[in-house]
Design an enzyme around this catalytic site. Structure first.
Site, PDB file in Angstrom:
ATOM      1  N   GLU A  94       0.727  -1.177  -0.079  1.00 37.61           N
ATOM      2  CA  GLU A  94       0.022   0.069   0.023  1.00 37.61           C
ATOM      3  C   GLU A  94       0.626   1.254  -0.072  1.00 37.61           C
ATOM      4  OE1 GLU A  94      -3.897  -1.260   1.705  1.00 37.61           O
ATOM      5  OE2 GLU A  94      -2.865  -0.722   3.057  1.00 37.61           O
ATOM      6  N   CYS A 109       3.106   8.728   1.015  1.00 39.21           N
ATOM      7  CA  CYS A 109       3.702   7.577   2.035  1.00 39.21           C
ATOM      8  C   CYS A 109       3.990   6.099   1.481  1.00 39.21           C
ATOM      9  CB  CYS A 109       2.537   7.435   3.163  1.00 39.21           C
ATOM     10  SG  CYS A 109       3.186   6.185   4.391  1.00 39.21           S
ATOM     11  N   CYS A 116       5.727  -6.746   7.716  1.00 37.09           N
ATOM     12  CA  CYS A 116       6.885  -6.438   8.882  1.00 37.09           C
ATOM     13  C   CYS A 116       7.104  -7.291   9.755  1.00 37.09           C
ATOM     14  CB  CYS A 116       6.492  -4.870   9.460  1.00 37.09           C
ATOM     15  SG  CYS A 116       7.766  -4.344  10.488  1.00 37.09           S
ATOM     16  N   CYS A 120       5.103  -4.692  16.285  1.00 31.68           N
ATOM     17  CA  CYS A 120       4.751  -3.677  17.245  1.00 31.68           C
ATOM     18  C   CYS A 120       2.995  -3.886  17.645  1.00 31.68           C
ATOM     19  CB  CYS A 120       5.026  -2.310  16.855  1.00 31.68           C
ATOM     20  SG  CYS A 120       6.766  -1.756  16.410  1.00 31.68           S
ATOM     21  N   CYS A 123       0.294  -1.921  15.635  1.00 30.95           N
ATOM     22  CA  CYS A 123       0.528  -1.335  14.403  1.00 30.95           C
ATOM     23  C   CYS A 123      -0.141  -2.623  13.751  1.00 30.95           C
ATOM     24  CB  CYS A 123       1.889  -1.288  13.857  1.00 30.95           C
ATOM     25  SG  CYS A 123       2.231  -1.322  12.175  1.00 30.95           S
ATOM     26  N   CYS A 341      -1.303   5.883   9.347  1.00 27.88           N
ATOM     27  CA  CYS A 341      -0.348   5.072   9.533  1.00 27.88           C
ATOM     28  C   CYS A 341      -0.711   3.936  10.368  1.00 27.88           C
ATOM     29  CB  CYS A 341       0.656   5.848  10.216  1.00 27.88           C
ATOM     30  SG  CYS A 341       1.404   7.352   9.666  1.00 27.88           S
TER      31      CYS A 341
HETATM   32  N1  SAH Z   1       8.467   0.616  10.509  1.00 30.15           N
HETATM   33  C1  SAH Z   1       8.740   2.274  10.504  1.00 30.15           C
HETATM   34  C2  SAH Z   1       7.841   2.714   9.339  1.00 30.15           C
HETATM   35  C3  SAH Z   1       6.491   2.430   9.251  1.00 30.15           C
HETATM   36  S1  SAH Z   1       5.586   2.587  10.384  1.00 30.15           S
HETATM   37  C4  SAH Z   1       8.361   2.720  11.719  1.00 30.15           C
HETATM   38  O1  SAH Z   1       7.652   2.087  12.611  1.00 30.15           O
HETATM   39  O2  SAH Z   1       8.732   3.814  12.104  1.00 30.15           O
HETATM   40  C5  SAH Z   1       5.151   4.212  10.213  1.00 30.15           C
HETATM   41  C6  SAH Z   1       4.676   5.191  11.479  1.00 30.15           C
HETATM   42  O3  SAH Z   1       3.310   4.708  12.010  1.00 30.15           O
HETATM   43  C7  SAH Z   1       5.399   4.821  12.844  1.00 30.15           C
HETATM   44  O4  SAH Z   1       5.702   5.844  13.517  1.00 30.15           O
HETATM   45  C8  SAH Z   1       4.383   3.838  13.741  1.00 30.15           C
HETATM   46  O5  SAH Z   1       4.721   3.739  14.797  1.00 30.15           O
HETATM   47  C9  SAH Z   1       3.134   4.480  13.089  1.00 30.15           C
HETATM   48  N2  SAH Z   1       1.876   3.803  13.740  1.00 30.15           N
HETATM   49  C10 SAH Z   1       1.956   2.340  13.673  1.00 30.15           C
HETATM   50  N3  SAH Z   1       0.527   2.074  13.873  1.00 30.15           N
HETATM   51  C11 SAH Z   1      -0.007   3.154  14.191  1.00 30.15           C
HETATM   52  C12 SAH Z   1      -1.375   3.362  14.482  1.00 30.15           C
HETATM   53  N4  SAH Z   1      -2.391   2.496  14.599  1.00 30.15           N
HETATM   54  N5  SAH Z   1      -1.859   4.795  14.482  1.00 30.15           N
HETATM   55  C13 SAH Z   1      -1.069   5.696  14.413  1.00 30.15           C
HETATM   56  N6  SAH Z   1       0.130   5.512  14.015  1.00 30.15           N
HETATM   57  C14 SAH Z   1       0.719   4.230  13.709  1.00 30.15           C
HETATM   58 FE1  SF4 Z   2       6.882  -2.770  11.590  1.00 28.32          FE
HETATM   59 FE2  SF4 Z   2       4.418  -1.153  12.220  1.00 28.32          FE
HETATM   60 FE3  SF4 Z   2       6.449  -1.463  14.085  1.00 28.32          FE
HETATM   61 FE4  SF4 Z   2       6.769   0.107  11.982  1.00 28.32          FE
HETATM   62  S1  SF4 Z   2       5.142   0.343  13.554  1.00 28.32           S
HETATM   63  S2  SF4 Z   2       8.205  -1.563  12.674  1.00 28.32           S
HETATM   64  S3  SF4 Z   2       5.694  -1.044  10.327  1.00 28.32           S
HETATM   65  S4  SF4 Z   2       5.323  -3.200  13.077  1.00 28.32           S
END
Ligand code: SAH
Ligand code: SF4
Length: 364
Positions: A94, A109, A116, A120, A123, A341
């Site tokens: 995406e 973006c 991934c 986390c 996420c 995000c």
């Molecule tokens: N893996 C990298 C880049 C992709 S995630 C990283 O984690 O930085 C991009 C951003 O989206 C990160 O700051 C992540 O923490 C945030 N993100 C993830 N889940 C989210 C959510 N449910 N709501 C808002 N931001 C989120």
């Molecule tokens: Fe991976 Fe989502 Fe964590 Fe970014 S925030 S490192 S995309 S699991």
């Protein structure tokens, strides 16, 4: 039969070498390179300034596996458009186009991996696991397509790029750097590095490697907590990449690049939004010139967290501002189409309904 090589896997030097071996003049390299990257053609036939013979030869020796737009949805709330792209072996990734209401800015973006591996807890992409890394040309191609889409929908080219879609860029660093090099080059999208930001959780070993290359683009670190116990609970990657090591790596990054570092901090109700969390964050960011982006949490279908209460957010901001720390609060864009995000996740039969814009709008 061995599979033919994808022509976009060649570096400019390798392409030049290949052309030399088949007795083509030197200037062909530049011509073909432009077709491949700047014009992003999808087959050899389209390279109309090459002889028929050369086109046939390329066809015989290489393949092209173009990334295609699979589908898209536009948010009625703020105009954000979420795209799904299909890769040649059928995987879906995406990318998002985010227009600004107040300026001419259009931000894309982009993704770096299919899924991934870091899981986390907040996420949605993290729940997919890693399917595979994107190749450099796949990263470049979906950005190129987003640039075309920006012209089509908003009448202007992209102004900014954030590497914040699916995946962790530092786990696919070589391909990400190769793609960004072409994005920044005159023979690619000619974008200024100041308008590109890569977001990472901070994989220590790779941060050092990146720092040594002194990149010109910006770095954002997804911190989400400056307290080890809390961070490890919501980001398992913190167990092997703890905060004290992150501080050292980022100090080194700053020394090598002279750049200010942006910290992203999701406001998770009751998890990381207390004053003690703000204090730890303030202390952490004192180690280098920095800026904090507080981010409103988008609740995902599988959410176990809630967004912070507005009063909590305000107290948090006040605490930081009183200490002269630069802080902004970012509202989620495109949250009605799951384009924000952390909501970027493969659309499966099981969760399809949740991604159906009509369904979501009816609910309102
Ligand atoms: N893996 C990298 C880049 C992709 S995630 C990283 O984690 O930085 C991009 C951003 O989206 C990160 O700051 C992540 O923490 C945030 N993100 C993830 N889940 C989210 C959510 N449910 N709501 C808002 N931001 C989120
Ligand atoms: Fe991976 Fe989502 Fe964590 Fe970014 S925030 S490192 S995309 S699991």
């Amino acid at each position: 039969m061995t599979k033919k090589q994808n022509i976009k896997d060649l570096s400019q030097e390798q392409l030049q070498e290949y052309l030399k071996n088949i007795d083509e003049p030197g200037f062909r390299t530049k011509q073909i390179w432009q077709w491949l990257w700047q014009k992003n053609v999808t087959n050899f036939e389209q390279m109309t300034n090459l002889s028929k013979k050369l086109r046939a030869q390329l066809e015989k020796d290489f393949v092209m596996e173009p990334v295609q737009i699979h589908s898209y949805q536009q948010s009625l709330a703020d105009g954000t458009i979420k795209y799904t792209f299909r890769l040649s072996q059928g995987h879906l990734i995406e990318g998002v186009l985010i227009p600004s209401r107040r300026s001419e800015r259009v931000t894309a973006c982009i993704s770096t991996q299919v899924g991934c591996p870091l899981g986390c807890k907040f996420c949605a992409t993290g729940t997919m696991g890693l399917k595979r890394n994107l190749k450099a040309y796949e990263i470049y191609d979906h950005l190129w397509l987003l640039n075309e889409e920006s012209k089509r929908h908003f009448g202007r080219k992209l102004t900014n790029v954030v590497v914040m879609g699916m995946g962790e860029p530092l786990l696919n660093l070589d391909n990400v750097l190769r793609a960004l090099d072409i994005v920044m080059s005159e023979q690619g999208l000619a974008m200024s590095p100041q308008r590109i930001t890569m977001s990472t959780v901070g994989i220590i070993k790779e941060l050092y490697r990146l720092a040594d290359m002194a990149p010109k683009f910006n770095l954002a670190v997804s911190l989400h907590s400056a307290i080890d116990d809390v961070r490890s609970q919501i980001m398992p990657v913190n167990n092997s990449n703890p905060l004290n090591e992150l501080i050292d790596a980022l100090k080194y990054f700053h020394k090598k690049t002279g750049k200010r570092i942006t910290f992203e901090y999701l406001m998770l109700g009751g998890v990381n939004d207390n004053i003690k969390d703000a204090r730890a964050l303030a202390e952490f960011t004192r180690n280098f010139p920095s800026k904090i982006n507080l981010i409103e949490y988008n609740e995902t279908p599988q959410s176990i967290f809630r967004k912070s209460q507005p009063e909590r957010v305000q107290e948090f901001i006040n605490f930081l501002e009183n200490r002269n720390i630069i802080v902004t609060f970012r509202r989620s864009k495109g949250s009605d189409i799951a384009a924000a995000c952390g909501q970027l996740v493969k659309i499966t039969e099981k969760n399809k309904q949740l991604f159906d814009i009509k369904h979501i709008n009816q609910k309102k």
